[in-house]
Design a protein around this motif. Structure first.
Motif, PDB file in Angstrom:
ATOM      1  N   ARG A  97      69.655  14.007  31.588  1.00  0.00           N
ATOM      2  CA  ARG A  97      69.659  14.402  30.182  1.00  0.00           C
ATOM      3  C   ARG A  97      70.549  15.631  29.988  1.00  0.00           C
ATOM      4  N   SER A  98      70.420  16.604  30.882  1.00  0.00           N
ATOM      5  CA  SER A  98      71.255  17.810  30.788  1.00  0.00           C
ATOM      6  C   SER A  98      72.729  17.452  30.902  1.00  0.00           C
ATOM      7  N   GLY A  99      73.036  16.525  31.814  1.00  0.00           N
ATOM      8  CA  GLY A  99      74.421  16.097  31.975  1.00  0.00           C
ATOM      9  C   GLY A  99      74.950  15.364  30.764  1.00  0.00           C
ATOM     10  N   TYR A 100      74.140  14.484  30.202  1.00  0.00           N
ATOM     11  CA  TYR A 100      74.560  13.765  28.998  1.00  0.00           C
ATOM     12  C   TYR A 100      74.841  14.740  27.853  1.00  0.00           C
ATOM     13  N   ILE A 101      73.943  15.693  27.674  1.00  0.00           N
ATOM     14  CA  ILE A 101      74.092  16.648  26.572  1.00  0.00           C
ATOM     15  C   ILE A 101      75.381  17.453  26.719  1.00  0.00           C
ATOM     16  N   ALA A 102      75.657  17.918  27.947  1.00  0.00           N
ATOM     17  CA  ALA A 102      76.870  18.702  28.176  1.00  0.00           C
ATOM     18  C   ALA A 102      78.118  17.834  28.056  1.00  0.00           C
ATOM     19  N   SER A 103      78.097  16.653  28.663  1.00  0.00           N
ATOM     20  CA  SER A 103      79.273  15.793  28.695  1.00  0.00           C
ATOM     21  C   SER A 103      79.664  15.297  27.312  1.00  0.00           C
ATOM     22  N   HIS A 104      78.681  14.991  26.488  1.00  0.00           N
ATOM     23  CA  HIS A 104      78.974  14.413  25.177  1.00  0.00           C
ATOM     24  C   HIS A 104      78.814  15.442  24.040  1.00  0.00           C
ATOM     25  N   GLN A 105      78.695  16.715  24.448  1.00  0.00           N
ATOM     26  CA  GLN A 105      78.644  17.825  23.467  1.00  0.00           C
ATOM     27  C   GLN A 105      77.550  17.582  22.429  1.00  0.00           C
ATOM     28  N   LEU A 106      76.338  17.349  22.953  1.00  0.00           N
ATOM     29  CA  LEU A 106      75.209  17.053  22.067  1.00  0.00           C
ATOM     30  C   LEU A 106      74.344  18.275  21.784  1.00  0.00           C
ATOM     31  N   ARG A 136      79.376   4.069  30.803  1.00  0.00           N
ATOM     32  CA  ARG A 136      78.934   3.082  31.785  1.00  0.00           C
ATOM     33  C   ARG A 136      78.743   3.715  33.161  1.00  0.00           C
ATOM     34  N   TYR A 137      79.685   4.552  33.581  1.00  0.00           N
ATOM     35  CA  TYR A 137      79.540   5.211  34.881  1.00  0.00           C
ATOM     36  C   TYR A 137      78.315   6.114  34.905  1.00  0.00           C
ATOM     37  N   GLN A 138      78.071   6.820  33.811  1.00  0.00           N
ATOM     38  CA  GLN A 138      76.927   7.719  33.750  1.00  0.00           C
ATOM     39  C   GLN A 138      75.610   6.953  33.790  1.00  0.00           C
ATOM     40  N   VAL A 139      75.520   5.897  32.980  1.00  0.00           N
ATOM     41  CA  VAL A 139      74.295   5.103  32.940  1.00  0.00           C
ATOM     42  C   VAL A 139      74.061   4.402  34.275  1.00  0.00           C
ATOM     43  N   ARG A 140      75.140   3.901  34.885  1.00  0.00           N
ATOM     44  CA  ARG A 140      74.990   3.252  36.189  1.00  0.00           C
ATOM     45  C   ARG A 140      74.507   4.246  37.240  1.00  0.00           C
ATOM     46  N   ALA A 141      75.011   5.467  37.198  1.00  0.00           N
ATOM     47  CA  ALA A 141      74.563   6.484  38.150  1.00  0.00           C
ATOM     48  C   ALA A 141      73.069   6.772  37.977  1.00  0.00           C
ATOM     49  N   GLU A 142      72.629   6.874  36.717  1.00  0.00           N
ATOM     50  CA  GLU A 142      71.203   7.115  36.472  1.00  0.00           C
ATOM     51  C   GLU A 142      70.367   5.923  36.925  1.00  0.00           C
ATOM     52  N   ALA A 143      70.814   4.716  36.589  1.00  0.00           N
ATOM     53  CA  ALA A 143      70.079   3.517  36.988  1.00  0.00           C
ATOM     54  C   ALA A 143      69.995   3.404  38.508  1.00  0.00           C
ATOM     55  N   ASN A 144      71.091   3.699  39.195  1.00  0.00           N
ATOM     56  CA  ASN A 144      71.090   3.617  40.659  1.00  0.00           C
ATOM     57  C   ASN A 144      70.129   4.621  41.276  1.00  0.00           C
ATOM     58  N   SER A 145      70.003   5.795  40.642  1.00  0.00           N
ATOM     59  CA  SER A 145      69.047   6.782  41.156  1.00  0.00           C
ATOM     60  C   SER A 145      67.617   6.266  40.999  1.00  0.00           C
ATOM     61  N   ILE A 146      67.347   5.595  39.879  1.00  0.00           N
ATOM     62  CA  ILE A 146      66.020   5.018  39.659  1.00  0.00           C
ATOM     63  C   ILE A 146      65.758   3.890  40.650  1.00  0.00           C
ATOM     64  N   PHE A 147      66.751   3.001  40.840  1.00  0.00           N
ATOM     65  CA  PHE A 147      66.581   1.899  41.792  1.00  0.00           C
ATOM     66  C   PHE A 147      66.360   2.438  43.208  1.00  0.00           C
ATOM     67  N   SER A 148      67.061   3.516  43.556  1.00  0.00           N
ATOM     68  CA  SER A 148      66.905   4.097  44.895  1.00  0.00           C
ATOM     69  C   SER A 148      65.491   4.628  45.102  1.00  0.00           C
TER      70      SER A 148
END
Length: 209
Positions: free
Chosen positions: A198-207, A163-175
């Protein structure tokens, strides 16, 4: 407008003026006097067609709000179906395309979307941002579960982290939407932000694959 009555033309002028004022100043910062001046009519004329500032605001944004939510829901449903079957790279690519489709819609209705993003707390539009975030969280968790089933990613999924990650991405888009009126520049910035997250998601969730 040649087939419209004088009253219909006046109403459209008021709506166009209000759309600009709400987008620039938000609901609280918009004055019906300024709307009337911009439309070239009296304040009394505004009240002939709209009983209050709230009514005028809803008339400006409601159709766009409902259309955006319908478009978003269709995109969300398409992504859910796609996520269930495809690979990591194909999933991220599909989500990127759908995000850019939504951005196209936003910039085709730019002033109305700005007005919605600046919505007052006592309207249904105020939860617009959080609705987008929560549906994004559900979509991302579904993707993580699918990837986990095919051997990619961490054993556990932390919903709060997502949720924190998605909210951060959404807030960047809204900004970007709030600060960048040029669609081409906004698309360029959003593509860079998409790569960053995307790079952050991949690293954070070991994708990594």
């Amino acid at each position: 407008m040649k087939n419209l009555s004088k009253g219909q033309i006046t109403r459209l002028k008021v709506l166009e003026a209000a759309k600009s004022e709400f987008a620039t100043n938000g609901f609280k910062g918009t004055s019906l006097l300024e709307v009337a001046k911009k439309a070239g009519v009296t304040t009394g004329s505004v009240y002939c067609y709209f009983e209050s500032k709230e009514h005028l605001y809803e008339s400006v944004v409601d159709d766009t709000f409902e259309e955006f939510m319908a478009v978003y829901s269709r995109c969300y449903a398409d992504q859910i179906d796609f996520i269930k079957t495809e690979s990591r790279e194909e999933i991220f690519g599909f989500i990127k395309k759908r995000t850019m489709d939504l951005v196209e819609f936003v910039y085709d209705h730019y002033e109305e979307i700005l007005s919605i993003l600046k919505a007052p707390e006592d309207t249904k539009y105020f939860t617009f941002r959080e609705t987008i975030v929560e549906e994004g969280v559900e979509q991302f968790i579904l993707m993580l579960k699918h990837l986990k089933n095919i051997g990619i990613g961490r054993d556990s999924i932390d919903r709060d982290e997502v949720r924190y990650q998605v909210r951060a991405e959404a807030n960047s888009i809204f900004s970007i939407i709030l600060e960048e009126p040029d669609k081409n520049r906004a698309m360029e910035l959003m593509q860079k932000m998409e790569f960053f997250f995307r790079s952050g998601y991949i690293a954070s969730h070991q994708l990594m694959v």
